[in-house]
Design a protein around this motif. Sequence first.
Motif, PDB file in Angstrom:
ATOM      1  N   MET A 128      55.780 184.349  21.466  1.00  0.00           N
ATOM      2  CA  MET A 128      56.607 183.238  21.957  1.00  0.00           C
ATOM      3  C   MET A 128      55.861 181.922  21.846  1.00  0.00           C
ATOM      4  SD  MET A 128      58.682 182.980  25.542  1.00  0.00           S
ATOM      5  CE  MET A 128      59.734 181.553  25.886  1.00  0.00           C
ATOM      6  N   ALA A 129      54.564 181.937  22.092  1.00  0.00           N
ATOM      7  CA  ALA A 129      53.777 180.691  22.006  1.00  0.00           C
ATOM      8  C   ALA A 129      53.678 180.205  20.566  1.00  0.00           C
ATOM      9  CB  ALA A 129      52.393 180.935  22.586  1.00  0.00           C
ATOM     10  N   LEU A 130      53.817 181.079  19.568  1.00  0.00           N
ATOM     11  CA  LEU A 130      53.652 180.721  18.158  1.00  0.00           C
ATOM     12  C   LEU A 130      54.984 180.477  17.439  1.00  0.00           C
ATOM     13  CD1 LEU A 130      50.833 183.215  17.140  1.00  0.00           C
ATOM     14  CD2 LEU A 130      50.601 180.767  17.634  1.00  0.00           C
ATOM     15  N   ARG A 131      56.118 180.586  18.158  1.00  0.00           N
ATOM     16  CA  ARG A 131      57.399 180.415  17.485  1.00  0.00           C
ATOM     17  C   ARG A 131      57.498 178.992  16.910  1.00  0.00           C
ATOM     18  NH1 ARG A 131      60.715 184.633  18.182  1.00  0.00           N
ATOM     19  NH2 ARG A 131      60.335 185.996  19.966  1.00  0.00           N
ATOM     20  N   LYS A 132      58.173 178.881  15.710  1.00  0.00           N
ATOM     21  CA  LYS A 132      58.322 177.572  15.050  1.00  0.00           C
ATOM     22  C   LYS A 132      59.379 176.724  15.744  1.00  0.00           C
ATOM     23  CE  LYS A 132      56.962 179.264  10.490  1.00  0.00           C
ATOM     24  NZ  LYS A 132      57.345 179.429   9.062  1.00  0.00           N
ATOM     25  N   GLU A 133      60.414 177.387  16.266  1.00  0.00           N
ATOM     26  CA  GLU A 133      61.477 176.619  16.907  1.00  0.00           C
ATOM     27  C   GLU A 133      61.013 176.140  18.269  1.00  0.00           C
ATOM     28  OE1 GLU A 133      63.019 179.948  14.381  1.00  0.00           O
ATOM     29  OE2 GLU A 133      61.675 179.783  16.100  1.00  0.00           O
ATOM     30  N   PRO A 134      61.045 174.794  18.498  1.00  0.00           N
ATOM     31  CA  PRO A 134      60.556 174.265  19.798  1.00  0.00           C
ATOM     32  C   PRO A 134      61.325 174.819  20.980  1.00  0.00           C
ATOM     33  CG  PRO A 134      60.734 172.502  18.197  1.00  0.00           C
ATOM     34  CD  PRO A 134      61.361 173.685  17.549  1.00  0.00           C
ATOM     35  N   ASP A 135      62.610 174.994  20.801  1.00  0.00           N
ATOM     36  CA  ASP A 135      63.405 175.461  21.954  1.00  0.00           C
ATOM     37  C   ASP A 135      63.133 176.924  22.292  1.00  0.00           C
ATOM     38  OD1 ASP A 135      64.532 176.232  19.537  1.00  0.00           O
ATOM     39  OD2 ASP A 135      66.557 176.343  20.361  1.00  0.00           O
ATOM     40  N   ARG A 136      62.429 177.657  21.416  1.00  0.00           N
ATOM     41  CA  ARG A 136      62.114 179.048  21.702  1.00  0.00           C
ATOM     42  C   ARG A 136      60.664 179.227  22.120  1.00  0.00           C
ATOM     43  NH1 ARG A 136      63.969 182.891  17.041  1.00  0.00           N
ATOM     44  NH2 ARG A 136      63.535 184.404  18.712  1.00  0.00           N
ATOM     45  N   ARG A 137      59.842 178.115  22.073  1.00  0.00           N
ATOM     46  CA  ARG A 137      58.453 178.206  22.526  1.00  0.00           C
ATOM     47  C   ARG A 137      58.373 177.827  23.997  1.00  0.00           C
ATOM     48  NH1 ARG A 137      57.232 175.233  17.702  1.00  0.00           N
ATOM     49  NH2 ARG A 137      56.858 173.383  19.024  1.00  0.00           N
ATOM     50  N   TYR A 138      57.165 178.106  24.604  1.00  0.00           N
ATOM     51  CA  TYR A 138      56.930 177.622  25.968  1.00  0.00           C
ATOM     52  C   TYR A 138      57.016 176.098  25.946  1.00  0.00           C
ATOM     53  CZ  TYR A 138      55.309 182.289  27.176  1.00  0.00           C
ATOM     54  OH  TYR A 138      55.235 183.618  27.381  1.00  0.00           O
TER      55      TYR A 138
END
Length: 570
Positions: A6-16
């Motif tokens: 989750m911390a490495l997701r590209k989509e900002p809305d899906r990251r912390y």
Amino acid sequence: DRIVMMALRKEPDRRYRSAQELGEDIDRWLAGHPVRAVPDAPMYRMRKLVRRHRTALAVTASVAVLLVASVVGALWQARTIADQRDAAIAAREDADRAAAMLVDLFAAADPTIHPGGDSLRVDDLVARAEAELSSSMESPRIQARLWRTLAGVHGARSRYDEQEAALARACEAATTAEMTDEVLAIQHEQARLVLLREGRAAAEPLLRESLERHLRRYGPDASDVAIAAQDLASVVEDPEEQRRLLERALAITRAGLARGQHDDSLSLASALNGLGTFYWQHGDQARAVGAFTETQSLLARMLSPDHPHVLVVRSNLAVGLEAVGRFDEAEAMHREILAARRRVLGDESGEVAGSLLNVGHCLVHEGRYEDAIPYLEESVRIARLVYGAAHPMPARGAVDLAIAMVRAGRIDAGFRTFDDAEALLLANDGSAANRCDLAARRTWLALWAGRPVTADDLRACRDPEDAAAAMDPVARAGIERLRGVVALVSGDGALAEAEDAFRTAIELLEGKVAEQHPSLAMARCGLEIARAGSGRPFDRRVLAAALPRCESWGLGDAAMMRRGHALLES
């Protein structure tokens, strides 16, 4: 893994959204709580909960299992208690209804309710009870128990036709009520009644089947199995099987007492009594008296002196005393038993007939023939009344009556009595052993009456079936002693046969009867007389010691005793 992804997701809305949220999720993971990085689902939350509280949940689960088990156990126990309660209530209600019927029955004897009721006899009351029971609407359970009780009353009063009918009604009712144990017990009582009325041959298959049913129902170690085995032993002909059955019954009973299955020693007394009877029937008189004595001691601690069980055992003991030659003691005991049976059972029962026969038998052995005749006559009369004129029981008593008559000098009447009894006994039992026994008794009668006798009179004891060999040692000794006496009467040519017969009789009797028994003394006298007759040395001391015992015996041979005295005086 989910937190890192989750911390490495590209989509900002899906990251912390901040480092703070990442830290909080790490803290939740370290604490075992659900994290934001994993989709929120019930099973996920449950797994996390279990992991956080493993010990507590294990204890809780154990408690839950125990609780469920306890509830199930409690429900089962409650059901069992309810069934027992219902059975107890049913039994109490049955007892109350049975008692009410008895109260109504005995109300008939109340003269304030029924004029003349106080003059009713037992027969009237029993007949009234049967009439009311036959027309009653009571449950089959009550019918079964009351009919069985009435059967016992009839049996105790020697009313065997009525007992048979009552047992049949009891068995029918118990079968209808599905009272398996009661049916089994009633059928065993029916087999016992067949033994009493029709004899061993008719009863054996019934008692054998009863034992098998008891084994299937209760298993090999039950006290009821011991009783069934003991009863079967009383009818089988094979002595080895008889011994095995009796020893099995005794072993079951002793083991049951050791396990605390019985609160008294009645079963043990019954088993000992059966084994004592076996010893007596097979010539081991000393062991028989010991078994009967132990049985009597056991019963004396539990039952009144007039109890039927005590009287049966005392009668057996008295017969055992006869068998070892203690006739005066046996007579006194038989007289006491006779008086008790008359008090308990009345004057006309099968047991009273048996006691009268025993008293008469002792008097004959003591040489008091005229005194014996009235007892024997009354015994035969009552036995015919109770069992019927065609039954072998009165015929056996008539044989003893014939002996007393001939010994008292009533020779013609004695032989007529014997002829009638012999015909009936042979019609009931044509076995080789019975033919041999009756031939021997007839030969003795002829000897005592002074009539001629020959070895041919005993041919029934020398048939291919070897009848004498099938008898117990004491009975066989009697045949051998008679063979010796007949050989002495036949003359010098038969002295060797006489010597052989008397020697065989002594061998059969020694260790089986008391040293002072007159039958043994008579055989010893005969042996010395036969030796002297052959011109061989004889033992004066043996002859001098034996003759007085022979002379005191009511069944001795006077001619042989005269020869003995002549030898001592020569």
